[in-house]
Each structure stands twice: as C-alpha cells, then as structure tokens.
Design an enzyme around this catalytic site. Structure first.
Site, mmCIF file in Angstrom:
data_model
loop_
_atom_site.group_PDB
_atom_site.id
_atom_site.type_symbol
_atom_site.label_atom_id
_atom_site.label_comp_id
_atom_site.label_asym_id
_atom_site.label_seq_id
_atom_site.Cartn_x
_atom_site.Cartn_y
_atom_site.Cartn_z
ATOM 1 N N GLU A 286 34.471 48.750 35.453
ATOM 2 C CA GLU A 286 35.176 47.579 34.401
ATOM 3 C C GLU A 286 34.090 45.973 35.088
ATOM 4 O O GLU A 286 34.999 46.813 36.109
ATOM 5 C CB GLU A 286 36.490 47.936 34.038
ATOM 6 N N CYS A 320 40.811 39.402 35.573
ATOM 7 C CA CYS A 320 39.160 39.846 35.379
ATOM 8 C C CYS A 320 39.500 39.322 33.516
ATOM 9 O O CYS A 320 38.381 39.078 32.786
ATOM 10 C CB CYS A 320 39.060 41.867 34.708
#
Length: 515
Positions: A286, A320
């Site tokens: 990720e 994020c």
C-alpha cells in the site's frame, strides 16, 4: 469458531471517567521511559552495539526509550530462524492460530489506554486519533482470526462421481513485514497478525519513528501464547537491512506500507531470482495517495466543508487517505473555501497529550522540512487562505494550511505531501472535477459530496479509486466495513480488513483421489 465480527467501539472522552483513564495511562507510561528494547530473534533478546533513541515528536528533547538496531548479519539470521520456525508453525491448526489472535485482542482491549498513551507519546497522535488506532488494531486481530478459520476450512468444489476432491489454503513461508509509522499499532498489528494467523512466520522491521509500539505489541503476542520464534523483531535502518531482508532466498513474501518510491523499489528487488530461491516472491503493498474530495454545486456545503477539514487535518494530514485536494464546483467555490477556512482556524494546535488538542506535531525533522518546502512552494502556486506557520522550537508543529486557486498540475496538487496542507482547485463543472480527481498517479481514496443521484452514479463509474465515499469524509475506513486498498500507484489493492486479504499470504492446494 467465534461469533460474528463487530467493530470495537471508540472511547467517549466527553465522559470524565474515560478522560481520567487516559490521563492515568499517560502518567503511567512515563515510568517506562528510557527502557531498552532489544532485538528479538528466535525468542532471544539481542543487544548489539548500535542503539537509537525513540523521540517524542511533540517534545523532541524527550527520549522515550532506547531501541537496538539490527545490522545485515542479524537481519539474515532473523530470516533463517523464521524459516526454521515455519516448519512447526505451519502445522498448528488454523483454529489454534486464530485463538492466539483472539487472546491478543482481549489483552489489547484490557490495555487499550496504555497502548493509546504510547501512540500519543511516540507517534504524536491526539487522544481521539490514538484511540481509533488502538481500536482498529483490536478489529484486525478479531477479524483476521475469523477469516483464517473460514479460509483454512475445505473450500467448496463441484463434485463428480468417482472422485474425492479437496481444496485448501496452505501458508507460504517467511514474510518480511515493513509497516508505516502513521498507524504504528493498527497497520503494524494487521500486517503482522494476518501473516501469522495464515500460518506464516514473520520478520518484523518496524517503522524507525515508532519502534517502541511495535516492540510492545510483539510482547503482547507472546503473552497471548504465540511461540517466540514466530515473529522476529528487527528494528533497523532500511538502508542497512532492507535489501538483505527482501533479497534473502528464504523470503517468500514482503508486506509493505509506505511511500511509492520505496514500494516500487521493493517490487523491483523482489522480482529478481536469488541463488537458491525456489518461488516467485509476492509483494503486498500500500503506497499512499493524493486523495480528493469533490464538491458538487448541489451538495450540502456545510457537511462537505466539515468533511474536508476532518479529512485534511486529522492526525496533521499524515494519513494515506487524507484529503489533500478539495476539488470544488466553480459555482460554490468561494463559499466552500470560506467555510473550510473558518473551520480550520478554529482548530487547536498543540501537545497531543492534552485533551482537546485537534492537531499535534508531524512525525520528525525530515517530515517537517519536507512540508516546509511544499508550503513555501504552495504560496507561489496559489493563494494562502489559512496557516503556513511552522514552529520546531519544542516539537515539529505545522499549522493546518489551505492554499486556494491551485492549478491541478502543480506540485501541490500532484505530490503526496503527508502533512496538513490542502490544495483547493476550481472545477468548471462536475465532469471537469472528476477528470481532475483522476489526474494523478495515485488511486487510493476519494469522496464526492452531491445531492444529485445521477452525479453520484457517474462518479461511481468514473472516479477511479479503491475506496470511494459519497457524502462523507474520505478517511476513517473500518475493518470489515470498508476493505482498504488502492488502484494505480497506490499499491496492489490488497484490501486490508476485507475477505480477500488473507488469501495473499496463502496458496491454494487441490488434492484429488480416485475412489
């Protein structure tokens, strides 16, 4: 098997009793400041010559503990020992492995405020953000335990006469787990526990900024009954030990959450066949985002403004999934920018250990300096509406910053800054807004505020992100509710907290017998 999964409730800090519990925990952990955290390899505590202090980002003169740093030799040793431990751990019944996670969840639940206090101290999280992080860690333990029991049972197949056919999932081997510092308990625990409960062994290289939280989680897993050789705890510099861990021929997979640049380098190195290697290494990654909230002219502008501010400045923008671009229809652009500016100016910036703080520090000096460069550039790329101030006298504090009239191709609108900096972009119409939203290398999260069904359906089809939200903020994914992972250069769309996640740490085996 345990009962149905449900998310851990958040703590209500409006209640005086709950406030006292966290205040007490914050005082209690101070008695552990200065403690030494050794390497843990094969259950052995190892203290090498190289040591590093972990620092409180809100008070960078305050050292929280001393953490051992692995060198290349210790890193290679950790993989070798994890490979040996895999031979016994893979034979443990999946239900027994799951019970270890359930026990760990129960222990963490009892010590919730203790771990939240460490998140405040080492990661600079406010009370609410720390509590959410701890609750999510509990969720990952509970959810992945149930998923392991489900997936490790024989899977359904089409039956034919004269044969007995069985499909099961088996573990892969040694996994290198490299978690981020921004969710140093939840994401670290989820990445580690998912690999372990699937039957793999792990070499855990914690984030350099938050190793104490990881060390304490590993100890909690041991207390829950996990054999001490299943997780090797090897803090250290990525430049020193990263390549050793990834390149090792006994490494079977790498689970990474972090920057796009580092993640792509891991993918490249993992693709190389090393002498003695007998498999294609998997990478579960990720890699961040440049997330946008789109505001249509027919949206609830009050709700949209609140969602933008919460998404942009929660944990000082260090998520994020944080909103770093507000893409606003031209007809309501001025009103929305005025609203978000007013809301932002009400935020309280300061020590996260104090109840009522909305925005704490950024994580370290490097982050502070990077954000300062973008704020300086942003003032030239647009119109400063709020913030822009920075103070590193005591801690690494950055004012929540809003810059309007930013061109969609400017660095402020394209680069992942990972700080409390919001670019406001004017869109001619809704179609133009979606085109701007998609025009980055990333594709993690996004949000659309609109009261027109046809606009939402158009966004459902065209807004290319892994997690898309309508009429709510773009942060705050819940385990089991919002499986999380992104498209494009945001990663491998691994969907943490979802029903497909554990499959990445296993491989399917079919056995057919003629009857």
């Amino acid at each position: 098997m345990m009962g149905p999964f449900s998310n851990e409730p958040m703590t209500d800090f409006s209640q005086a009793d709950n406030r006292r519990l966290l205040e007490t925990a914050l005082d209690d952990i101070k008695r552990s400041y200065g403690q030494l955290y050794p390497l843990l390899i094969g259950g052995r505590e190892i203290v090498p010559e190289n040591l590093k202090h972990s620092i409180n980002p809100a008070r960078h003169g305050e050292a929280l503990g001393v953490v051992a740093q692995a060198d290349r030799k210790r890193a290679a040793e950790a993989v070798d020992i994890a490979a040996a431990a895999f031979e016994h751990w893979k034979r443990v019944e999946p239900a027994a492995r799951a019970r270890t996670l359930y026990k760990a969840a129960a222990l963490l639940r009892r010590r919730k405020h203790e771990f939240s206090a460490w998140l405040v101290a080492e990661a600079g999280k406010t009370w609410v953000e720390a509590d959410v992080d701890t609750a999510e860690a509990i969720d990952f333990l509970e959810y992945y335990g149930r998923e392991a029991e489900r997936l490790c049972a024989p899977q359904p197949l089409v039956r034919i006469p004269g044969e007995d056919n069985e499909w099961t999932y088996v573990p892969l081997g040694v996994g290198i787990v490299i978690p981020p510092w921004n969710f140093p308990l939840a994401i670290m625990a989820g990445m580690t526990a998912s690999a372990v409960v699937a039957g793999n062994t792990v070499v855990l290289k914690p984030a350099s900024a938050t190793p104490i939280i990881a060390a304490r989680f590993v100890r909690l897993m041991h207390e829950a009954g996990l054999p001490e050789d299943v997780i090797q705890f090897v803090p250290g510099s990525g430049g020193e030990i990263g390549d050793v861990l990834i390149d090792h021929p006994l490494t079977r997979f790498v689970s990474f959450t972090g920057s796009m640049e580092v993640g792509l380098r891991i993918v490249e190195r993992a693709a190389r066949l090393q002498p003695g290697q007998r498999w294609i290494k998997r990478v579960i990654a990720e890699l961040g985002g440049k997330d946008a909230i789109v505001v249509d002219r027919d949206a609830d502008l009050v709700a949209a403004s609140q969602g933008i501010v919460q998404s942009a400045f929660g944990y000082a923008g260090q998520k994020c999934s944080a909103c770093s671009r507000a893409i606003i229809h031209a007809d309501v652009y001025e009103e929305v920018t005025e609203r978000i500016t007013a809301l932002t100016k009400r935020l309280t910036i300061g020590d996260p250990a104090l109840h009522g703080t909305d925005v704490g520090p950024v994580i370290d000096r490097a982050a502070y300096n990077k954000i300062r460069q973008y704020v300086t550039a942003g003032k030239l790329q647009g119109r400063l509406l709020s913030g822009g101030g920075m103070d590193d006298g005591a801690g690494y504090f950055v004012e929540p910053t809003i810059i309007a009239d930013v061109d969609s191709h400017a660095s402020l609108a394209q680069d992942e800054i990972f700080g409390p900096v919001l670019a406001c972009i004017r869109a001619d119409d809704f179609g133009h807004a979606l085109a701007i939203a998609n025009d980055t290398p990333y594709g993690l999260t996004g949000s659309v505020y609109s009261n027109r069904r046809e606009r939402l359906e158009l966004a459902r089809d065209l807004f290319h992100v892994g997690n898309l939200y309508f009429n709510r903020k773009c942060t705050g994914a819940l385990v089991g509710v919002h499986p999380f992972g992104g498209f494009n250069l945001s990663g491998t769309d691994s969907k943490a907290g979802g029903p497909d996640y554990l499959i990445q740490f296993m491989q399917g085996k079919v056995v057919s017998e003629r009857m």
